[in-house]
Design a protein around this motif. Structure first.
Motif, PDB file in Angstrom:
ATOM      1  N   SER A 268       0.853  -1.187   0.000  1.00  7.70           N
ATOM      2  CA  SER A 268       0.000   0.000   0.000  1.00  7.70           C
ATOM      3  C   SER A 268       0.888   1.235   0.000  1.00  7.70           C
ATOM      4  O   SER A 268       0.584   2.244  -0.630  1.00  7.70           O
ATOM      5  CB  SER A 268      -0.885   0.035   1.241  1.00  7.70           C
ATOM      6  OG  SER A 268      -1.721  -1.067   1.269  1.00  7.70           O
ATOM      7  N   GLN A 279      -4.341   8.057   3.687  1.00  9.68           N
ATOM      8  CA  GLN A 279      -4.722   6.708   4.144  1.00  9.68           C
ATOM      9  C   GLN A 279      -6.225   6.537   4.337  1.00  9.68           C
ATOM     10  O   GLN A 279      -6.701   5.418   4.420  1.00  9.68           O
ATOM     11  CB  GLN A 279      -3.949   6.358   5.424  1.00  9.68           C
ATOM     12  CG  GLN A 279      -2.468   6.161   5.119  1.00  9.68           C
ATOM     13  CD  GLN A 279      -1.679   5.651   6.301  1.00  9.68           C
ATOM     14  OE1 GLN A 279      -2.036   5.891   7.448  1.00  9.68           O
ATOM     15  NE2 GLN A 279      -0.588   4.948   6.028  1.00  9.68           N
ATOM     16  N   ASP A 280      -6.964   7.638   4.378  1.00 12.05           N
ATOM     17  CA  ASP A 280      -8.423   7.494   4.480  1.00 12.05           C
ATOM     18  C   ASP A 280      -9.108   7.728   3.130  1.00 12.05           C
ATOM     19  O   ASP A 280     -10.306   7.934   3.069  1.00 12.05           O
ATOM     20  CB  ASP A 280      -8.989   8.439   5.537  1.00 12.05           C
ATOM     21  CG  ASP A 280      -8.732   9.909   5.202  1.00 12.05           C
ATOM     22  OD1 ASP A 280      -8.034  10.182   4.175  1.00 12.05           O
ATOM     23  OD2 ASP A 280      -9.203  10.790   5.953  1.00 12.05           O
ATOM     24  N   ARG A 284      -8.883   3.375  -1.170  1.00 15.43           N
ATOM     25  CA  ARG A 284      -8.183   2.352  -0.385  1.00 15.43           C
ATOM     26  C   ARG A 284      -9.132   1.324   0.220  1.00 15.43           C
ATOM     27  O   ARG A 284      -8.696   0.310   0.737  1.00 15.43           O
ATOM     28  CB  ARG A 284      -7.428   3.010   0.768  1.00 15.43           C
ATOM     29  CG  ARG A 284      -6.328   3.923   0.320  1.00 15.43           C
ATOM     30  CD  ARG A 284      -5.323   3.997   1.421  1.00 15.43           C
ATOM     31  NE  ARG A 284      -4.282   4.961   1.126  1.00 15.43           N
ATOM     32  CZ  ARG A 284      -3.045   4.836   1.575  1.00 15.43           C
ATOM     33  NH1 ARG A 284      -2.718   3.818   2.340  1.00 15.43           N
ATOM     34  NH2 ARG A 284      -2.142   5.734   1.279  1.00 15.43           N
ATOM     35  N   TYR A 291      -6.938  -6.673  -1.077  1.00 13.46           N
ATOM     36  CA  TYR A 291      -5.811  -6.751  -0.147  1.00 13.46           C
ATOM     37  C   TYR A 291      -5.378  -8.198   0.014  1.00 13.46           C
ATOM     38  O   TYR A 291      -6.161  -9.120  -0.155  1.00 13.46           O
ATOM     39  CB  TYR A 291      -6.196  -6.148   1.203  1.00 13.46           C
ATOM     40  CG  TYR A 291      -6.228  -4.627   1.155  1.00 13.46           C
ATOM     41  CD1 TYR A 291      -5.062  -3.891   1.334  1.00 13.46           C
ATOM     42  CD2 TYR A 291      -7.409  -3.946   0.890  1.00 13.46           C
ATOM     43  CE1 TYR A 291      -5.072  -2.504   1.261  1.00 13.46           C
ATOM     44  CE2 TYR A 291      -7.440  -2.557   0.805  1.00 13.46           C
ATOM     45  CZ  TYR A 291      -6.263  -1.845   0.988  1.00 13.46           C
ATOM     46  OH  TYR A 291      -6.267  -0.479   0.898  1.00 13.46           O
ATOM     47  N   SER A 328      -0.238   5.983   9.538  1.00 13.81           N
ATOM     48  CA  SER A 328       0.047   4.680  10.153  1.00 13.81           C
ATOM     49  C   SER A 328       0.999   3.868   9.288  1.00 13.81           C
ATOM     50  O   SER A 328       0.767   3.663   8.092  1.00 13.81           O
ATOM     51  CB  SER A 328      -1.278   3.909  10.343  1.00 13.81           C
ATOM     52  OG  SER A 328      -1.087   2.534  10.139  1.00 13.81           O
ATOM     53  N   GLU A 331      -0.399   0.465   8.039  1.00 14.02           N
ATOM     54  CA  GLU A 331      -1.291   0.630   6.885  1.00 14.02           C
ATOM     55  C   GLU A 331      -0.462   0.614   5.594  1.00 14.02           C
ATOM     56  O   GLU A 331      -0.842  -0.011   4.605  1.00 14.02           O
ATOM     57  CB  GLU A 331      -2.060   1.952   7.030  1.00 14.02           C
ATOM     58  CG  GLU A 331      -3.139   2.205   5.979  1.00 14.02           C
ATOM     59  CD  GLU A 331      -4.283   1.203   6.024  1.00 14.02           C
ATOM     60  OE1 GLU A 331      -4.684   0.802   7.137  1.00 14.02           O
ATOM     61  OE2 GLU A 331      -4.761   0.806   4.935  1.00 14.02           O
ATOM     62  N   LYS A 334       0.750  -2.855   4.343  1.00 15.59           N
ATOM     63  CA  LYS A 334      -0.240  -3.823   3.838  1.00 15.59           C
ATOM     64  C   LYS A 334       0.037  -4.188   2.387  1.00 15.59           C
ATOM     65  O   LYS A 334       0.416  -3.336   1.588  1.00 15.59           O
ATOM     66  CB  LYS A 334      -1.644  -3.218   3.918  1.00 15.59           C
ATOM     67  CG  LYS A 334      -2.297  -3.357   5.258  1.00 15.59           C
ATOM     68  CD  LYS A 334      -3.753  -2.929   5.136  1.00 15.59           C
ATOM     69  CE  LYS A 334      -4.425  -2.903   6.487  1.00 15.59           C
ATOM     70  NZ  LYS A 334      -5.703  -2.181   6.412  1.00 15.59           N
TER      71      LYS A 334
END
Ligand code: PHE
Length: 497
Positions: A268, A279-280, A284, A291, A328, A331, A334
């Motif tokens: 990611s 990230q939000d 995603r 994922y 994060s 995150e 990932k």
């Protein structure tokens, strides 16, 4: 319809073949009674007819025995139900002691009375003076009993015995005799020969195993008809999509771009964070991205960029504010199936490091999309990037015009758009048959993308879907058609490399 009617000796119907094969398989049992031929696909009637044809065509030997069976005739059945005429007359007379023929005729149908009297006369009971009387009844009753038993055993399908048959022989329609042929069969040498020649069920392909085991010696092989008109065999050729891929890659190569490679599985961090996608960001979400599940947190391949990404996302770079949220690291670690090839662009530019660089890729990407006439969940993206001092908006315009005109679109228009990683962002609209179609995206990478990775020159990037392009090239109205492998469609684009 009976297939046999039109058949000649050389070609056997499937039911004849089945019967013949059955006979061959059971050959060691000797002559096989016809009724023992049981085939799952065919009923008795069909088997019987097939047997007759096989005998006629000379592939089966028969041994025929004549069987006689006895059945009750009309009168016999009636007698069994209502009583024998002689018994009816006898019983009535016995009951009355003595009766006149007239009286008998009034209670029992006269034709029955007539037969009854005739039969009783043979047993010694004769009318005297127009009257009927029973004497020494016991013998007669035994005889009537015997006759009834005789009819009963015929009704039960048993052989009734010679005496019984003799008793009723001359009486019309009491017991009828039927003869029929009982066939016993055996496949003969001609039959074995035709089975050997018949193609159905025969072996069409010789395998290495058959050769080494020697099984080929006793195998039955399919006959080839060398006179049969065959299908035109075409040589192999490229799939239309592969052809288009080759064409596009040649355009890039001609323009001095070199091909870059990437991975289907990406972080990611590279697919999104490095491209300044917060990230939000909705893209995603699980519903847009596939994922990859992992047992433990994957190690990031370029760990040195993690603190850099954190800083850019949280606080920005000089002159730019960043997103201002708490970034994060897990995150970013990932794993996912890459959603665009721009991830390859940024990763490659990072590793190339110095300008100028012109790279491209035509490769697979994955999106958690529902598939319809215009969307695929697995598709190819065409991606190009130019990293150089002179990468600016007019260079971008020139590049798009050049690239798209090489693809065959002479008229294009750039319309302002939005991508999180480019500023400005431009969508490329092409004109097809007077209609405008949006084909791809493009833009100049934001400083937030390039600067933190040590890329100090500006970079142009653009991309589009290969399958969308194929729809236009091959005039398809459903994108799924590309992967349906319709042989006629494929053959209609027999393209050279
Ligand atoms: N990555 C974009 C997409 O997936 C296309 C694009 C590439 C846009 C490069 C701008 C720059 O649609």
């Amino acid at each position: 319809m009976n297939e046999n009617e039109s058949g000649n000796e050389e070609d056997l119907s499937s039911q004849e073949l089945a019967v013949l094969r059955f006979l061959q398989e059971n050959e060691q049992k000797g002559m096989i009674p016809e009724q023992e031929i049981v085939l799952t696909d065919y009923g008795t009637q069909i088997v019987r007819s097939a047997v007759s044809w096989l005998i006629k065509k000379g592939f089966v030997d028969e041994e025929s025995t004549e069987e006689t069976i006895y059945e009750l005739g009309e009168e016999g059945k009636k007698s069994l139900k209502e009583g024998l005429p002689e018994a009816l007359v006898y019983n009535y007379t016995l009951q009355k002691g003595q009766v006149s023929i007239e009286e008998l005729n009034s209670v029992i149908p006269p034709e029955i009375v007539k037969i009854g009297i005739t039969q009783l006369a043979k047993l010694g009971v004769r009318p005297s003076g127009g009257n009927f009387k029973i004497e020494n009844g016991e013998d007669i009753e035994t005889e009537l009993q015997r006759r009834l038993q005789c009819l009963n055993s015929v009704a039960e399908g048993k052989y009734p015995g010679k005496d019984c048959l003799e008793t009723f022989r001359k009486r019309g329609n009491m017991i009828v005799e039927r003869r029929y042929q009982k066939r016993k069969l055996r496949i003969n040498p001609e039959g074995r020969q035709i089975l050997l020649r018949s193609s159905e069920g025969a072996i069409g392909q010789l395998t290495p195993e058959m050769i080494s085991s020697g099984a080929w010696k006793s195998a039955r092989f399919r006959k080839y008809d060398l006179n049969m008109a065959g299908e035109n065999v075409s040589g192999s050729f490229l799939h239309p999509l592969s052809y288009l891929r080759e064409e596009v890659s040649r355009i890039f190569l001609d323009m001095g771009f070199s091909e870059m490679r990437g991975h289907f599985i990406e972080y990611s961090g590279w697919n999104m964070d490095a491209l300044f996608i917060p990230q939000d960001h909705p893209a995603r979400e699980m519903q847009d991205t596939f994922y990859i599940e992992t047992d433990r947190e994957p190690e990031f391949e370029d760990p040195e960029i993690l603190p850099i990404l954190k800083k850019v996302h949280e606080r920005g770079i000089r002159g730019y504010t960043g997103w201002g949220y708490k970034w994060s690291e897990s995150e970013a670690k990932k794993l996912l199936l890459r959603t665009h090839t721009t991830v390859s662009t940024i990763r490659n530019l990072y590793h190339i490091g110095k300008a100028p660089a012109a790279v491209f890729s035509i490769d697979r990407v994955f999106r958690h999309e529902s598939v319809d006439w215009k969307h695929l969940a697995e598709l190819h993206q065409i991606e190009g990037a130019y990293y150089a001092e002179d990468a600016n908006l007019s260079t971008l315009k020139w590049l798009m015009e050049e690239f798209y005109s090489r693809l065959g679109f002479s008229k294009i228009r750039l319309v302002p758009s939005y991508y999180p990683y480019t500023e400005p962002s431009m969508d490329v609209v092409v004109e097809i048959d007077g209609k405008e179609v949006e084909l791809g995206g493009s833009g100049i990478f934001r400083p937030e993308v390039l600067k933190p990775l040590g890329l100090d020159e500006p970079a142009i990037a653009w991309g589009m879907g290969l399958e969308r392009l194929a729809m236009i090239y091959y005039d398809l109205n459903d994108i799924r058609g590309i992967y349906q492998s319709d042989i006629n469609w494929l053959k209609s684009f027999r393209l050279r490399i």
